[in-house]
Write a protein that holds these residues in place. Sequence first.
Motif, PDB file in Angstrom:
ATOM      1  N   ARG A 131     -36.252 -17.028 -19.512  1.00  0.00           N
ATOM      2  CA  ARG A 131     -37.630 -17.433 -19.804  1.00  0.00           C
ATOM      3  C   ARG A 131     -37.889 -17.455 -21.305  1.00  0.00           C
ATOM      4  O   ARG A 131     -38.542 -18.380 -21.818  1.00  0.00           O
ATOM      5  CB  ARG A 131     -38.599 -16.466 -19.116  1.00  0.00           C
ATOM      6  N   LEU A 132     -37.398 -16.446 -22.008  1.00  0.00           N
ATOM      7  CA  LEU A 132     -37.604 -16.409 -23.453  1.00  0.00           C
ATOM      8  C   LEU A 132     -36.932 -17.587 -24.144  1.00  0.00           C
ATOM      9  O   LEU A 132     -37.467 -18.159 -25.102  1.00  0.00           O
ATOM     10  CB  LEU A 132     -37.070 -15.088 -24.023  1.00  0.00           C
ATOM     11  N   ARG A 133     -35.758 -17.960 -23.668  1.00  0.00           N
ATOM     12  CA  ARG A 133     -35.073 -19.110 -24.258  1.00  0.00           C
ATOM     13  C   ARG A 133     -35.919 -20.378 -24.147  1.00  0.00           C
ATOM     14  O   ARG A 133     -36.026 -21.161 -25.101  1.00  0.00           O
ATOM     15  CB  ARG A 133     -33.729 -19.316 -23.565  1.00  0.00           C
ATOM     16  N   ARG A 134     -36.514 -20.581 -22.994  1.00  0.00           N
ATOM     17  CA  ARG A 134     -37.343 -21.775 -22.816  1.00  0.00           C
ATOM     18  C   ARG A 134     -38.583 -21.726 -23.700  1.00  0.00           C
ATOM     19  O   ARG A 134     -39.043 -22.765 -24.184  1.00  0.00           O
ATOM     20  CB  ARG A 134     -37.736 -21.918 -21.340  1.00  0.00           C
ATOM     21  N   LEU A 135     -39.121 -20.509 -23.920  1.00  0.00           N
ATOM     22  CA  LEU A 135     -40.295 -20.379 -24.770  1.00  0.00           C
ATOM     23  C   LEU A 135     -39.957 -20.590 -26.244  1.00  0.00           C
ATOM     24  O   LEU A 135     -40.738 -21.185 -26.991  1.00  0.00           O
ATOM     25  CB  LEU A 135     -40.917 -18.987 -24.591  1.00  0.00           C
ATOM     26  N   GLY A 192     -32.392 -30.076 -26.068  1.00  0.00           N
ATOM     27  CA  GLY A 192     -31.930 -31.196 -25.253  1.00  0.00           C
ATOM     28  C   GLY A 192     -31.165 -30.728 -24.034  1.00  0.00           C
ATOM     29  O   GLY A 192     -30.546 -29.655 -24.026  1.00  0.00           O
ATOM     30  N   VAL A 193     -31.194 -31.523 -22.985  1.00  0.00           N
ATOM     31  CA  VAL A 193     -30.485 -31.197 -21.753  1.00  0.00           C
ATOM     32  C   VAL A 193     -28.988 -31.104 -22.033  1.00  0.00           C
ATOM     33  O   VAL A 193     -28.398 -31.995 -22.648  1.00  0.00           O
ATOM     34  CB  VAL A 193     -30.759 -32.252 -20.676  1.00  0.00           C
ATOM     35  N   GLY A 194     -28.393 -30.018 -21.577  1.00  0.00           N
ATOM     36  CA  GLY A 194     -26.957 -29.839 -21.738  1.00  0.00           C
ATOM     37  C   GLY A 194     -26.547 -29.271 -23.082  1.00  0.00           C
ATOM     38  O   GLY A 194     -25.368 -28.966 -23.283  1.00  0.00           O
ATOM     39  N   ARG A 195     -27.491 -29.140 -24.003  1.00  0.00           N
ATOM     40  CA  ARG A 195     -27.154 -28.596 -25.315  1.00  0.00           C
ATOM     41  C   ARG A 195     -27.290 -27.071 -25.294  1.00  0.00           C
ATOM     42  O   ARG A 195     -28.158 -26.537 -24.604  1.00  0.00           O
ATOM     43  CB  ARG A 195     -28.074 -29.183 -26.389  1.00  0.00           C
TER      44      ARG A 195
END
Length: 639
Positions: free
Chosen positions: A87-91, A97-100
């Motif tokens: 969750r923290l990573r997404r915040l 980018g997708v896959g990065r």
Amino acid sequence: MTKKVPIPREGGNEVNDQLRYRALGPLSVQRAGREVELGWAKQQSVLATLLVEMNRPVPMATIIEAVWHGRQMPRDARNAVQTYVSRLRRLLEPARGVGRPYRVLVSTGSGYLLRGDPALVDLEMFERHLVAARKRHQHGDLPAAWSQLDLAFQLWQGHPFTGLDGPVVEAQRRRFADLQLTAKELRAQIHIDRGRTTEAIAELTDLVALHPGREHLSALLMLALYRASRQAEALAVFQDVRRRLADELGIDPGPELRELHERILRGDVGMARSTLIKRFVRRNDLPADVIDFTGRRQEVVRVLGDLPSASTGASTGAATVQVIDGMAGVGKTALAVHLAHRLAWNYPDAQLYLDLHGHTYGRRPVDPSTALEDLLRALSVPAAAIPDGLDGRAALWRAELASRRVLVVLDNASDTTQVRPLLPGTARCLALVTSRHRLAELEGAGHLSLDVLSPPQASALFARIVGEDRAGTERDAVQEVVRLCGYLPLAVRSAAVKLRNRPVWTIGYLADRLREGKRRLAELTAGDRGVTAAFGVSYRNLTREQQRMFRLLGTCPCRDFDTSTAAGLAGVGLETAGALLEDLVDAHMLQELVPGRYRFLELMRQYAASLGCGVEPEGGQEAVLVLGPYPTPSTSCPP
């Protein structure tokens, strides 16, 4: 200190240069000037744990302890941490980018690491501004010093990590509370130096009431009152301090207050002009922190969590002592010095280091009386004022420390008798003691016994010394080398240094050389700083009976053994054998698996075996030899 990870760059700019972290108040993060919603308290605790170690890897076990600290820990704590991290990573990186791969909060071998610019963290910037203010003040640039302090105080938004708990944030909260008090102390000093005695008196009166044990605050208040032509009130402050110290601790005010009191009584006109109170020279004898300090995160958190705040500890009366013990080469000194650097701000009057040479090749242990003379001279006590006898020097040492906040590292102690006279007599001071023996007789001391590194920590240490690029090409061989080194820091370091100095060797080739058991100790030896030399000093400090038992156990073909086996090898009774085994455990030359069952660390077993062959003509050696060659590692002697 563990090596910081470089901040990656992307398109010429730091990928996380817009992330700003605040912890001097509620934990918050801003991205491009906008607040990031950080979620629940436990999720914030994960981020806080990573933030205080920014650009350094934090093991999963440390994160779990920081979040739950032994209370209501779920069975799937590891999975819970992984969820919080996700969750923290997404915040923190919503535009990834997708896959990065993630670039800010990244996985390591055993945990996670938060990448970032320390200059965008308020904790770091507060310390930088405070250091700059003290330097400007020392050079007499009062406007610049005031400006730096103003910038420092603007960062504060409340108690550090407001709303969070746990050992990591509590240690940081205590640390920064003391740093804030140091900054207020300096601000009051600058007020006085600039002639603003009214402002200084108002601030210092409150500070002295809140921190009555901090004598320098009382000294500043006395000076401000004297400068404001309020001599009687200045003298009353001294009397209040003297009465309180006598009632609570049975001691007199320290030299700084006594000297100031005498000068006020004399009506010293120089005090009306002087810009600074005369303070004793601050001395820092600490060795440099180890640049590739690795692991020990849990041990550091434990020690920092156990220590009281230096600003409030005086009321307890007892000295604060932390003993770090462990076998030769396990990293006791490195940990003590690392801790001392972390704690130096809490003990601004002096940070002293003394090698007691309790286990130094070719040196006798330092006599306590000689050690006290060295320590007193470090505090600028004239030689003529130092008594001749041990008791007199110990008393003077405690008196000199009574009004100061001093950290002293007593490294490489031989025994309790050597250490006890050197301990401070007040909880405002801290003594960090290292020894190869358990100094259990030191009453009231904290005790931490160091074990070898974990496999990931040992691999990380090896990689940092030989170079991440070189280690990354042979990861399996790295794991094999550190296993053959028994995960002992000294052995790992010796192997890594040897490899670093031989660029044509591969790590696999080094592993092959270490697999030859008879030559392993030789491979890990470099003059008087290798594994054999370190073990040899410990061996020579044993009694003759302990040495004989140690040698005989080295010839035992069993991976582990009990008291009966040891008694049979040495030809002694069970009680005598048990006492000798416990002595070897206390000297960290033997490990006790469960009550009554023992084993060697593999490198120590090889060293004992090298001493035991053909050395015991009169005792149990013949009985040992008939048992044959060493069995496989899984073999164990029958009870």
